[in-house]
Motif scaffolding. Structure first.
Motif, PDB file in Angstrom:
ATOM      1  N   THR A 294       0.849  -1.185   0.000  1.00  0.00           N
ATOM      2  CA  THR A 294       0.000   0.000   0.000  1.00  0.00           C
ATOM      3  C   THR A 294       0.889   1.240   0.000  1.00  0.00           C
ATOM      4  O   THR A 294       1.882   1.305   0.724  1.00  0.00           O
ATOM      5  CB  THR A 294      -0.912   0.016   1.255  1.00  0.00           C
ATOM      6  N   VAL A 295       0.516   2.236  -0.799  1.00  0.00           N
ATOM      7  CA  VAL A 295       1.216   3.516  -0.805  1.00  0.00           C
ATOM      8  C   VAL A 295       0.397   4.477   0.063  1.00  0.00           C
ATOM      9  O   VAL A 295      -0.814   4.593  -0.119  1.00  0.00           O
ATOM     10  CB  VAL A 295       1.379   4.060  -2.242  1.00  0.00           C
ATOM     11  N   TYR A 296       1.066   5.143   0.995  1.00  0.00           N
ATOM     12  CA  TYR A 296       0.344   6.023   1.918  1.00  0.00           C
ATOM     13  C   TYR A 296       1.230   7.188   2.356  1.00  0.00           C
ATOM     14  O   TYR A 296       2.441   7.169   2.182  1.00  0.00           O
ATOM     15  CB  TYR A 296      -0.159   5.235   3.138  1.00  0.00           C
ATOM     16  N   GLU A 297       0.569   8.198   2.921  1.00  0.00           N
ATOM     17  CA  GLU A 297       1.280   9.360   3.456  1.00  0.00           C
ATOM     18  C   GLU A 297       1.899   8.970   4.791  1.00  0.00           C
ATOM     19  O   GLU A 297       1.193   8.635   5.737  1.00  0.00           O
ATOM     20  CB  GLU A 297       0.335  10.546   3.630  1.00  0.00           C
ATOM     21  N   TYR A 298       3.193   9.026   4.837  1.00  0.00           N
ATOM     22  CA  TYR A 298       3.948   8.536   5.991  1.00  0.00           C
ATOM     23  C   TYR A 298       3.625   9.289   7.284  1.00  0.00           C
ATOM     24  O   TYR A 298       3.245   8.699   8.286  1.00  0.00           O
ATOM     25  CB  TYR A 298       5.442   8.625   5.672  1.00  0.00           C
ATOM     26  N   LEU A 299       3.760  10.595   7.268  1.00  0.00           N
ATOM     27  CA  LEU A 299       3.596  11.369   8.492  1.00  0.00           C
ATOM     28  C   LEU A 299       2.140  11.486   8.940  1.00  0.00           C
ATOM     29  O   LEU A 299       1.865  11.607  10.129  1.00  0.00           O
ATOM     30  CB  LEU A 299       4.211  12.766   8.328  1.00  0.00           C
ATOM     31  N   ASN A 300       1.213  11.436   7.998  1.00  0.00           N
ATOM     32  CA  ASN A 300      -0.201  11.565   8.342  1.00  0.00           C
ATOM     33  C   ASN A 300      -0.827  10.258   8.814  1.00  0.00           C
ATOM     34  O   ASN A 300      -2.021  10.214   9.100  1.00  0.00           O
ATOM     35  CB  ASN A 300      -0.993  12.118   7.156  1.00  0.00           C
ATOM     36  N   ASN A 301      -0.060   9.190   8.855  1.00  0.00           N
ATOM     37  CA  ASN A 301      -0.575   7.894   9.292  1.00  0.00           C
ATOM     38  C   ASN A 301       0.234   7.320  10.451  1.00  0.00           C
ATOM     39  O   ASN A 301       0.340   6.099  10.593  1.00  0.00           O
ATOM     40  CB  ASN A 301      -0.591   6.912   8.115  1.00  0.00           C
ATOM     41  N   ASP A 302       0.791   8.203  11.266  1.00  0.00           N
ATOM     42  CA  ASP A 302       1.574   7.781  12.429  1.00  0.00           C
ATOM     43  C   ASP A 302       2.674   6.784  12.075  1.00  0.00           C
ATOM     44  O   ASP A 302       2.984   5.879  12.845  1.00  0.00           O
ATOM     45  CB  ASP A 302       0.662   7.192  13.518  1.00  0.00           C
ATOM     46  N   LYS A 303       3.202   6.905  10.871  1.00  0.00           N
ATOM     47  CA  LYS A 303       4.318   6.085  10.396  1.00  0.00           C
ATOM     48  C   LYS A 303       3.973   4.597  10.331  1.00  0.00           C
ATOM     49  O   LYS A 303       4.838   3.743  10.388  1.00  0.00           O
ATOM     50  CB  LYS A 303       5.569   6.322  11.246  1.00  0.00           C
ATOM     51  N   LYS A 304       2.661   4.304  10.216  1.00  0.00           N
ATOM     52  CA  LYS A 304       2.194   2.917  10.093  1.00  0.00           C
ATOM     53  C   LYS A 304       1.306   2.786   8.869  1.00  0.00           C
ATOM     54  O   LYS A 304       0.553   3.702   8.536  1.00  0.00           O
ATOM     55  CB  LYS A 304       1.363   2.514  11.311  1.00  0.00           C
ATOM     56  N   CYS A 305       1.347   1.643   8.240  1.00  0.00           N
ATOM     57  CA  CYS A 305       0.495   1.377   7.085  1.00  0.00           C
ATOM     58  C   CYS A 305      -0.971   1.359   7.530  1.00  0.00           C
ATOM     59  O   CYS A 305      -1.328   0.622   8.461  1.00  0.00           O
ATOM     60  CB  CYS A 305       0.865   0.036   6.457  1.00  0.00           C
ATOM     61  N   PRO A 306      -1.816   2.156   6.879  1.00  0.00           N
ATOM     62  CA  PRO A 306      -3.228   2.176   7.263  1.00  0.00           C
ATOM     63  C   PRO A 306      -3.960   0.885   6.861  1.00  0.00           C
ATOM     64  O   PRO A 306      -5.020   0.587   7.401  1.00  0.00           O
ATOM     65  CB  PRO A 306      -3.792   3.375   6.495  1.00  0.00           C
ATOM     66  N   GLN A 307      -3.381   0.129   5.962  1.00  0.00           N
ATOM     67  CA  GLN A 307      -4.005  -1.112   5.500  1.00  0.00           C
ATOM     68  C   GLN A 307      -3.701  -2.294   6.434  1.00  0.00           C
ATOM     69  O   GLN A 307      -4.596  -3.004   6.850  1.00  0.00           O
ATOM     70  CB  GLN A 307      -3.521  -1.426   4.077  1.00  0.00           C
ATOM     71  N   CYS A 308      -2.404  -2.500   6.746  1.00  0.00           N
ATOM     72  CA  CYS A 308      -2.026  -3.692   7.520  1.00  0.00           C
ATOM     73  C   CYS A 308      -1.368  -3.379   8.866  1.00  0.00           C
ATOM     74  O   CYS A 308      -1.113  -4.284   9.646  1.00  0.00           O
ATOM     75  CB  CYS A 308      -1.112  -4.593   6.687  1.00  0.00           C
TER      76      CYS A 308
ATOM     77  N   THR B  61       5.111  -1.391   9.746  1.00  0.00           N
ATOM     78  CA  THR B  61       5.950  -0.196   9.851  1.00  0.00           C
ATOM     79  C   THR B  61       7.130  -0.221   8.883  1.00  0.00           C
ATOM     80  O   THR B  61       7.810   0.789   8.715  1.00  0.00           O
ATOM     81  CB  THR B  61       6.494  -0.037  11.288  1.00  0.00           C
ATOM     82  N   ALA B  62       7.365  -1.368   8.243  1.00  0.00           N
ATOM     83  CA  ALA B  62       8.458  -1.453   7.264  1.00  0.00           C
ATOM     84  C   ALA B  62       7.973  -0.863   5.949  1.00  0.00           C
ATOM     85  O   ALA B  62       6.924  -1.240   5.429  1.00  0.00           O
ATOM     86  CB  ALA B  62       8.875  -2.907   7.068  1.00  0.00           C
ATOM     87  N   CYS B  63       8.737   0.102   5.436  1.00  0.00           N
ATOM     88  CA  CYS B  63       8.298   0.782   4.218  1.00  0.00           C
ATOM     89  C   CYS B  63       9.488   1.312   3.428  1.00  0.00           C
ATOM     90  O   CYS B  63      10.603   1.358   3.922  1.00  0.00           O
ATOM     91  CB  CYS B  63       7.350   1.917   4.560  1.00  0.00           C
ATOM     92  N   VAL B  64       9.189   1.719   2.186  1.00  0.00           N
ATOM     93  CA  VAL B  64      10.181   2.303   1.294  1.00  0.00           C
ATOM     94  C   VAL B  64       9.654   3.668   0.845  1.00  0.00           C
ATOM     95  O   VAL B  64       8.479   3.785   0.455  1.00  0.00           O
ATOM     96  CB  VAL B  64      10.400   1.404   0.055  1.00  0.00           C
ATOM     97  N   LEU B  65      10.514   4.676   0.888  1.00  0.00           N
ATOM     98  CA  LEU B  65      10.107   6.020   0.481  1.00  0.00           C
ATOM     99  C   LEU B  65       9.828   6.062  -1.016  1.00  0.00           C
ATOM    100  O   LEU B  65      10.646   5.627  -1.825  1.00  0.00           O
ATOM    101  CB  LEU B  65      11.202   7.024   0.848  1.00  0.00           C
ATOM    102  N   VAL B  66       8.671   6.599  -1.388  1.00  0.00           N
ATOM    103  CA  VAL B  66       8.287   6.751  -2.791  1.00  0.00           C
ATOM    104  C   VAL B  66       8.583   8.183  -3.251  1.00  0.00           C
ATOM    105  O   VAL B  66       9.130   8.403  -4.313  1.00  0.00           O
ATOM    106  CB  VAL B  66       6.789   6.422  -3.002  1.00  0.00           C
ATOM    107  N   GLN B  67       8.193   9.140  -2.441  1.00  0.00           N
ATOM    108  CA  GLN B  67       8.484  10.545  -2.725  1.00  0.00           C
ATOM    109  C   GLN B  67       8.532  11.314  -1.423  1.00  0.00           C
ATOM    110  O   GLN B  67       8.004  10.866  -0.418  1.00  0.00           O
ATOM    111  CB  GLN B  67       7.448  11.159  -3.663  1.00  0.00           C
TER     112      GLN B  67
END
Length: 117
Positions: A80-94, A97-103
């Motif tokens: 899932t692609v999501y806004e990092y800071l607006n989601n408490d640094k957690k994936c809103p789907q699952c 907390t492991a993620c890769v920066l897209v932009q």
């Protein structure tokens, strides 16, 4: 504060673009830059440094406009692609907390505006 050095580099690049396009520097009304949320650049400091760096130059009437690029990431677990800071640094789907920066680390000179005649 490294923003002052960045402002001088913006001015240098804008001057080069103006020269390439036979645009007098005093005709530049505004410079628009994009700054990623996850970059190490503080937009407030860029804007505060701008007047001091352009004072007494042909570009002293030019404004600096800063647009923020939202930091988005892709979850390594569910993609899932999501806004990092607006989601408490957690994936809103699952909830991962492991993620890769897209932009969000970019820094670009987006536009140069000129005064209308």
């Amino acid at each position: 504060m490294h923003e002052l050095g960045i402002v001088f580099e913006i001015i240098k690049r804008v001057q080069a673009i103006a020269a390439e396009n036979d645009l007098p520097e005093e005709d530049i009304a505004a410079v628009v830059v994009e700054v990623g949320e996850a970059s190490t650049i503080v937009p407030k400091y860029l804007k505060e440094c701008w007047p001091a760096a352009t004072d007494g130059t042909a570009m002293e009437q030019a404004e600096l406009e800063v647009e923020i690029i939202t930091a988005t990431v892709q979850c390594k677990d569910c993609h899932t692609v999501y806004e990092y800071l607006n989601n408490d640094k957690k994936c809103p789907q699952c909830g991962g907390t492991a993620c890769v920066l897209v932009q969000g680390r970019e820094f670009n000179i987006k536009e140069i505006h000129v005064f209308e005649e």
